[in-house]
Motif scaffolding. Sequence first.
Motif, PDB file in Angstrom:
ATOM      1  N   ARG A   1       0.831  -1.204   0.000  1.00  0.00           N
ATOM      2  CA  ARG A   1       0.000   0.000   0.000  1.00  0.00           C
ATOM      3  C   ARG A   1       0.870   1.260   0.000  1.00  0.00           C
ATOM      4  O   ARG A   1       0.585   2.228  -0.711  1.00  0.00           O
ATOM      5  CB  ARG A   1      -0.943  -0.011   1.208  1.00  0.00           C
ATOM      6  CG  ARG A   1      -1.895   1.179   1.240  1.00  0.00           C
ATOM      7  CD  ARG A   1      -2.876   1.085   2.398  1.00  0.00           C
ATOM      8  NE  ARG A   1      -3.807   2.207   2.372  1.00  0.00           N
ATOM      9  CZ  ARG A   1      -4.898   2.263   1.615  1.00  0.00           C
ATOM     10  NH1 ARG A   1      -5.203   1.233   0.824  1.00  0.00           N
ATOM     11  NH2 ARG A   1      -5.689   3.324   1.636  1.00  0.00           N
ATOM     12  N   GLU A   2       1.952   1.232   0.794  1.00  0.00           N
ATOM     13  CA  GLU A   2       2.844   2.392   0.844  1.00  0.00           C
ATOM     14  C   GLU A   2       3.467   2.667  -0.531  1.00  0.00           C
ATOM     15  O   GLU A   2       3.577   3.816  -0.966  1.00  0.00           O
ATOM     16  CB  GLU A   2       3.945   2.152   1.876  1.00  0.00           C
ATOM     17  CG  GLU A   2       3.468   2.105   3.320  1.00  0.00           C
ATOM     18  CD  GLU A   2       2.832   3.412   3.757  1.00  0.00           C
ATOM     19  OE1 GLU A   2       3.352   4.477   3.356  1.00  0.00           O
ATOM     20  OE2 GLU A   2       1.812   3.375   4.472  1.00  0.00           O
ATOM     21  N   MET A   3       3.886   1.608  -1.212  1.00  0.00           N
ATOM     22  CA  MET A   3       4.468   1.764  -2.550  1.00  0.00           C
ATOM     23  C   MET A   3       3.445   2.323  -3.535  1.00  0.00           C
ATOM     24  O   MET A   3       3.751   3.210  -4.334  1.00  0.00           O
ATOM     25  CB  MET A   3       4.992   0.415  -3.059  1.00  0.00           C
ATOM     26  CG  MET A   3       6.220  -0.101  -2.329  1.00  0.00           C
ATOM     27  SD  MET A   3       6.719  -1.763  -2.843  1.00  0.00           S
ATOM     28  CE  MET A   3       7.153  -1.478  -4.554  1.00  0.00           C
ATOM     29  N   LEU A   4       2.198   1.824  -3.452  1.00  0.00           N
ATOM     30  CA  LEU A   4       1.170   2.299  -4.376  1.00  0.00           C
ATOM     31  C   LEU A   4       0.828   3.762  -4.125  1.00  0.00           C
ATOM     32  O   LEU A   4       0.652   4.541  -5.081  1.00  0.00           O
ATOM     33  CB  LEU A   4      -0.087   1.436  -4.249  1.00  0.00           C
ATOM     34  CG  LEU A   4       0.015  -0.012  -4.755  1.00  0.00           C
ATOM     35  CD1 LEU A   4      -1.276  -0.769  -4.463  1.00  0.00           C
ATOM     36  CD2 LEU A   4       0.309  -0.047  -6.252  1.00  0.00           C
ATOM     37  N   LEU A   5       0.733   4.154  -2.857  1.00  0.00           N
ATOM     38  CA  LEU A   5       0.413   5.547  -2.541  1.00  0.00           C
ATOM     39  C   LEU A   5       1.516   6.491  -2.999  1.00  0.00           C
ATOM     40  O   LEU A   5       1.254   7.581  -3.528  1.00  0.00           O
ATOM     41  CB  LEU A   5       0.180   5.695  -1.034  1.00  0.00           C
ATOM     42  CG  LEU A   5      -1.121   5.086  -0.496  1.00  0.00           C
ATOM     43  CD1 LEU A   5      -1.134   5.112   1.029  1.00  0.00           C
ATOM     44  CD2 LEU A   5      -2.340   5.820  -1.059  1.00  0.00           C
ATOM     45  N   ALA A   6       2.775   6.061  -2.798  1.00  0.00           N
ATOM     46  CA  ALA A   6       3.896   6.889  -3.237  1.00  0.00           C
ATOM     47  C   ALA A   6       3.918   7.016  -4.758  1.00  0.00           C
ATOM     48  O   ALA A   6       4.147   8.096  -5.307  1.00  0.00           O
ATOM     49  CB  ALA A   6       5.218   6.296  -2.736  1.00  0.00           C
ATOM     50  N   ARG A   7       3.662   5.905  -5.443  1.00  0.00           N
ATOM     51  CA  ARG A   7       3.647   5.947  -6.912  1.00  0.00           C
ATOM     52  C   ARG A   7       2.475   6.785  -7.421  1.00  0.00           C
ATOM     53  O   ARG A   7       2.610   7.522  -8.406  1.00  0.00           O
ATOM     54  CB  ARG A   7       3.541   4.515  -7.442  1.00  0.00           C
ATOM     55  CG  ARG A   7       3.489   4.407  -8.951  1.00  0.00           C
ATOM     56  CD  ARG A   7       4.698   5.021  -9.616  1.00  0.00           C
ATOM     57  NE  ARG A   7       4.673   4.847 -11.058  1.00  0.00           N
ATOM     58  CZ  ARG A   7       5.397   5.551 -11.916  1.00  0.00           C
ATOM     59  NH1 ARG A   7       6.216   6.510 -11.472  1.00  0.00           N
ATOM     60  NH2 ARG A   7       5.320   5.339 -13.212  1.00  0.00           N
ATOM     61  N   LYS A   8       1.340   6.725  -6.751  1.00  0.00           N
ATOM     62  CA  LYS A   8       0.181   7.513  -7.160  1.00  0.00           C
ATOM     63  C   LYS A   8       0.488   9.002  -7.084  1.00  0.00           C
ATOM     64  O   LYS A   8       0.191   9.764  -8.020  1.00  0.00           O
ATOM     65  CB  LYS A   8      -1.010   7.177  -6.272  1.00  0.00           C
ATOM     66  CG  LYS A   8      -2.271   7.971  -6.605  1.00  0.00           C
ATOM     67  CD  LYS A   8      -3.407   7.646  -5.650  1.00  0.00           C
ATOM     68  CE  LYS A   8      -4.632   8.505  -5.953  1.00  0.00           C
ATOM     69  NZ  LYS A   8      -5.739   8.265  -5.000  1.00  0.00           N
ATOM     70  N   ALA A   9       1.097   9.432  -5.978  1.00  0.00           N
ATOM     71  CA  ALA A   9       1.427  10.854  -5.822  1.00  0.00           C
ATOM     72  C   ALA A   9       2.426  11.297  -6.885  1.00  0.00           C
ATOM     73  O   ALA A   9       2.324  12.391  -7.454  1.00  0.00           O
ATOM     74  CB  ALA A   9       1.989  11.102  -4.421  1.00  0.00           C
TER      75      ALA A   9
END
Length: 538
Positions: A233-241
């Motif tokens: 989830r942390e990786m996805l949120l960082a990539r989304k931003a």
Amino acid sequence: MITIRHNHEDGTLVYGTRKGDGVFEIIKKWENGGFRFFPSLRMLGLRNSRDQVADRYAINAAAKALREAGYEVEIEIDDSFRDRAQVLEDKADRLEDRRDALENKAGRHAGAASAAHDRAHQISERFAAGQPILVGHHSEGRARADRKRMDQAMRKSIAENDTAQEVARRANAVGSQMRRSATPAVTARRIKTAESELRKIQKSLDGYTRRHLDHKGQPYYIEVHEGATGDHREMLLARKAQLENQLEYDRAQLAAAVEAGEYVQWGKHNVHVGDVVHYWGIRARPVVKVNTVTVAVESDYSWPDKVRYTEIRAVECPHGQDGPTVTAPKRPAKQAQAKPKAEVPTIDTDKLKAAAQTVSHMHVGADREAFVSPPAVVARLMELAEIEPGMTVLEPSAGTGNIALAAVELGAVVDCVELDNNLVEVLASRVPGTNLLYRHDFLETDASQLGTYDRIVMNPPFSGGKDIAHVTHALDFLKPGGRLVAVMGGGVAFHKVKAAAEFRQLVEDRGGSITALPADAFKSAGITVTTVIVTIPC
């Protein structure tokens, strides 16, 4: 303490390790993260990790492997993305540094190629005059060593030249991918890709279900995917931003290109059935159907082709009041390169290879006495022969063809006689202007085979009176009014043996002359015997 640290500016790097401590041997394995050593930084790290979301799987795998090996490990991850404009600016600076480094490297290899080329020519001085290796002669060892060193220098020159040209090509290519990625068409495709990735990320964050249907259309299995948690989830949120920031930048760039007329956003609003679309650079086909993402165009077979809107280069619309109109984006003005094209001098490697091939044939038995005429001696022979353009010239026992080459350059029509097959190969490459290459002994050749000549210029074998025999036989090939000029052993001028005395009388009777050459005239050919030039008119 080993620290694996990640941020977007530096990427993923390993701190607190040193050469030989065993860390690299552990984490370089694919299953332990696949870390690599960066010579420019002198550090361990992950490739292509700068300005990317941290690869937590690789980082955690490396940390676990190191801890199991007894190391104390800390992980520091900062996934705060940098502004897209700053990322591109820093990348341009790095590419400029890389281009400079490659240009300097190309220059170093070009210098090494030139130095090796010069060294090969210096070593080959003894071969440049056509002097072959005499097998069994005391000079054979030194000559073979020279040829080996010359061959090594030639090979190094060719290899360094090839490397210099390739590195210069790479230097000129630096930044080309970045420049292409900034074009409106590529930017538009990148926006589509980023939007698609954002939708997938949001789907993974929220969770989703997938229904599997049977042949009747009834669900027989429902696949449930929960929303991402933990590191994922942390990786996805960082990539989304990061993607949202990239999209904001790219959309602004594309809008500016559209406003300037450098890009047209094709879609259902400006492409109609019956329009002719130009795509793939050269194709132009009528539109038969307009879809959301693609248009269907006529093809050469029974079904239409599909063309994405992003692949369209121009649209020809037949519906205009004043006839067909073509809509196409303007071509942006080409910007001059920030630096001139990197170029390095090219060495004629084909010439080097040909020279090496020629030298490889330049060896004969010592009994052949193939001591070629040095340039100074050849020049004196040409002066005494008084060769004029169009004259016919014979060089008996031509060897590697120094005399024949000089006669060809004066415009003469030259025939050569040579027994040794190796030297015939050398003659063919060094003196392409010669007409005949006879592979047999000159003393066994008569005038009925060759005819007669205006000039005969020769350097026959010296020992045991061979020079007298060759010169006397050569007179049979001389036209009336012609002239023979030959290099001979110095003994013909003073020896009291019958053959030498008779020869001197022959020269005198024909109004010829015997002129001594300097004592070191044949030093470059490996001999120091006294020599003379004999001139005999007919």
